[in-house]
Motif scaffolding. Structure first.
Motif, short mmCIF file in Angstrom:
data_model
loop_
_atom_site.label_atom_id
_atom_site.label_comp_id
_atom_site.label_asym_id
_atom_site.label_seq_id
_atom_site.Cartn_x
_atom_site.Cartn_y
_atom_site.Cartn_z
N PHE A 108 0.97 -1.12 -0.01
CA PHE A 108 0.06 0.10 0.31
C PHE A 108 0.81 1.07 0.04
O PHE A 108 2.01 1.27 0.56
CB PHE A 108 -0.83 0.17 1.20
N GLY A 109 0.39 2.11 -0.34
CA GLY A 109 0.88 3.57 -0.41
C GLY A 109 -0.22 4.74 -0.74
O GLY A 109 -1.38 4.34 -0.67
N GLN A 110 0.35 6.03 -0.94
CA GLN A 110 -0.82 6.87 -1.33
C GLN A 110 -0.31 7.89 -2.50
O GLN A 110 0.86 7.92 -2.72
CB GLN A 110 -0.55 8.01 -0.05
N ARG A 111 -1.22 8.40 -3.09
CA ARG A 111 -0.85 9.36 -4.17
C ARG A 111 -1.76 10.57 -3.90
O ARG A 111 -2.82 10.69 -3.27
CB ARG A 111 -1.33 8.94 -5.66
N ASP A 112 -1.42 11.76 -4.37
CA ASP A 112 -2.43 12.89 -4.66
C ASP A 112 -1.90 13.67 -5.88
O ASP A 112 -1.04 13.58 -6.54
CB ASP A 112 -2.13 13.78 -3.13
N HIS A 113 -2.95 14.57 -5.84
CA HIS A 113 -2.87 15.57 -7.11
C HIS A 113 -3.35 16.95 -6.59
O HIS A 113 -4.50 17.02 -6.13
CB HIS A 113 -3.69 14.84 -8.45
N SER A 114 -2.71 17.71 -6.98
CA SER A 114 -2.92 19.19 -6.40
C SER A 114 -2.77 20.25 -7.23
O SER A 114 -1.86 20.17 -8.16
CB SER A 114 -2.32 19.63 -5.00
N TRP A 115 -3.37 21.40 -7.33
CA TRP A 115 -3.27 22.53 -8.28
C TRP A 115 -3.62 23.82 -7.50
O TRP A 115 -4.44 23.81 -6.79
CB TRP A 115 -4.06 22.40 -9.76
N GLY A 116 -2.63 24.74 -8.20
CA GLY A 116 -2.85 26.09 -7.52
C GLY A 116 -1.87 26.88 -7.15
O GLY A 116 -0.78 26.21 -7.05
N THR A 117 -2.14 27.99 -6.47
CA THR A 117 -1.01 28.87 -6.01
C THR A 117 -0.64 28.21 -4.57
O THR A 117 -1.28 28.14 -3.79
CB THR A 117 -1.30 30.18 -5.79
N ARG A 118 0.76 28.13 -4.29
CA ARG A 118 1.38 27.36 -3.22
C ARG A 118 2.09 28.62 -2.59
O ARG A 118 2.94 29.21 -3.03
CB ARG A 118 2.44 26.63 -3.40
N ASP A 119 1.61 28.90 -1.40
CA ASP A 119 2.26 29.73 -0.36
C ASP A 119 2.64 29.28 0.69
O ASP A 119 2.24 29.36 1.78
CB ASP A 119 1.14 31.01 -0.12
N TRP A 120 3.94 28.76 0.72
CA TRP A 120 4.63 27.97 1.66
C TRP A 120 4.73 29.00 2.91
O TRP A 120 4.60 28.42 4.16
CB TRP A 120 5.96 27.03 1.28
N THR A 121 5.14 30.00 2.72
CA THR A 121 5.70 31.11 3.62
C THR A 121 4.36 31.43 4.62
O THR A 121 4.53 31.86 5.67
CB THR A 121 6.18 32.52 3.06
N ALA A 122 3.18 31.22 4.03
CA ALA A 122 1.97 31.34 5.02
C ALA A 122 1.51 30.19 5.76
O ALA A 122 0.86 30.40 6.51
CB ALA A 122 0.68 31.73 3.89
#
Length: 306
Positions: free
Chosen positions: A159-173
């Motif tokens: 077993f394991g995991q997958r993900d899919h994401s989209w959009g602006t990434r604001d790691w500092t926030a």
């Protein structure tokens, strides 16, 4: 509500921080290995970047490939070939085939098949936190394939995991987040993200009981840290879902690596888990601001300041 089109690319704005990314995380407990396959698309920079990371025990990077390339004029996420990386969608929202070969010392190939429908964070009560992404979906599944590192061959079967994401990434926030993915040997699954933004914690993710997926309402996570004061070693969590059930997680890390990213650090780890006492494996990923992560290593909690 997700549709099959969400497996493909999404419309973007002109923010240079906007990106689309696909992640697969696998766990090899018998070899004390963890692995990440990551595909990053930066449409405004017109680059595409595959990353393959395999790490062993604590701090030992067994393999790393991470290079940006010019994005092809036509690129869709159901059929990608770039820098030795290949992705082929086989069944939308369920099954895909991934392969990589650097032509020298490393290769892998696997089929990922979801064990439940993908769960997108917009379904959680608080929605998907905007600094994290516009939206993202998560899915537990089975990996079947093989990993080759120089003269060593490792079956990828589990077993394991997958993900899919989209959009602006604001790691500092994002002041901090905990991202936890666990699957039991008998097919239970949990995905939990606790994101601290403006001092408040948002809870995202789901619990899968083997039959249906239920969104997470809130969670309490306790972490025991390594002697370095910064990297996670064990976690215990109590997770409340929308059906009013409490699921309990216990995880013990057996391999971990640190991944610098922009102004932050990811402590990426694989662990043995218990989901309500059912044994399994999974991933524990913590994000910290870089300066804070390094400070924790210098100042051990409970000890004297440097």
């Amino acid at each position: 509500m997700l549709t099959e089109k969400d497996e493909l690319r999404h419309a973007h704005d002109n923010d240079p921080r906007w990106r689309e990314s696909l992640y697969w995380g696998f766990v090899l407990p018998d070899a004390s290995l963890g692995g990440v396959v990551y595909l990053r698309l930066d449409p405004n920079a017109k680059t595409v970047s595959p990353m393959i990371l395999v790490y062993r025990r604590f701090g030992d990077v067994a393999y790393l490939f991470n290079k940006a390339d010019a994005m092809p004029a036509r690129l869709e996420l159901d059929d990608v070939t770039v820098q030795g990386f290949r992705l082929k969608g086989l069944q939308p929202l369920s099954t895909c085939a991934v392969a990589f070969d650097d032509g020298a010392s490393a290769s892998l190939e696997f089929t990922f098949t979801g064990i439940h429908p993908p769960f997108d964070y917009a379904r959680n009560r608080s929605g998907c936190p905007s600094p994290l992404a516009t939206n993202r979906f998560e899915q537990a599944g089975r990996f079947e394939g093989v990993l080759r590192l120089k003269d060593e061959t490792y079956p990828l079967s589990g077993f394991g995991q997958r993900d899919h994401s989209w959009g602006t990434r604001d790691w500092t926030a994002i002041q901090h987040y905990k991202w936890i993915s666990a699957q039991s040997d008998d097919g239970l699954a949990v995905n939990l993200t606790c994101s601290v933004i403006r001092g408040e914690t948002a809870f995202n993710g789901y619990v899968y009981d083997g039959t249906e997926v239920s969104g997470i309402v809130r969670a309490h996570v306790e972490t025991a840290y390594a002697p370095d004061g910064a990297t996670q070693r064990t976690i215990a969590a109590a997770i409340l879902d929308e059906k009013g059930r409490t699921t309990r997680l216990e995880g013990t890390v057996f391999a971990l690596t640190e991944i610098p990213t922009e102004q932050s650090v990811l402590a990426e780890a694989v662990a043995r888990f218990k989901i309500d006492a059912a044994p399994g494996t999974g991933i524990i990923e913590y994000l910290w601001p870089g300066y804070y992560f390094e400070h924790l290593k210098k100042w051990k909690m409970g000890g004297a300041r440097p």
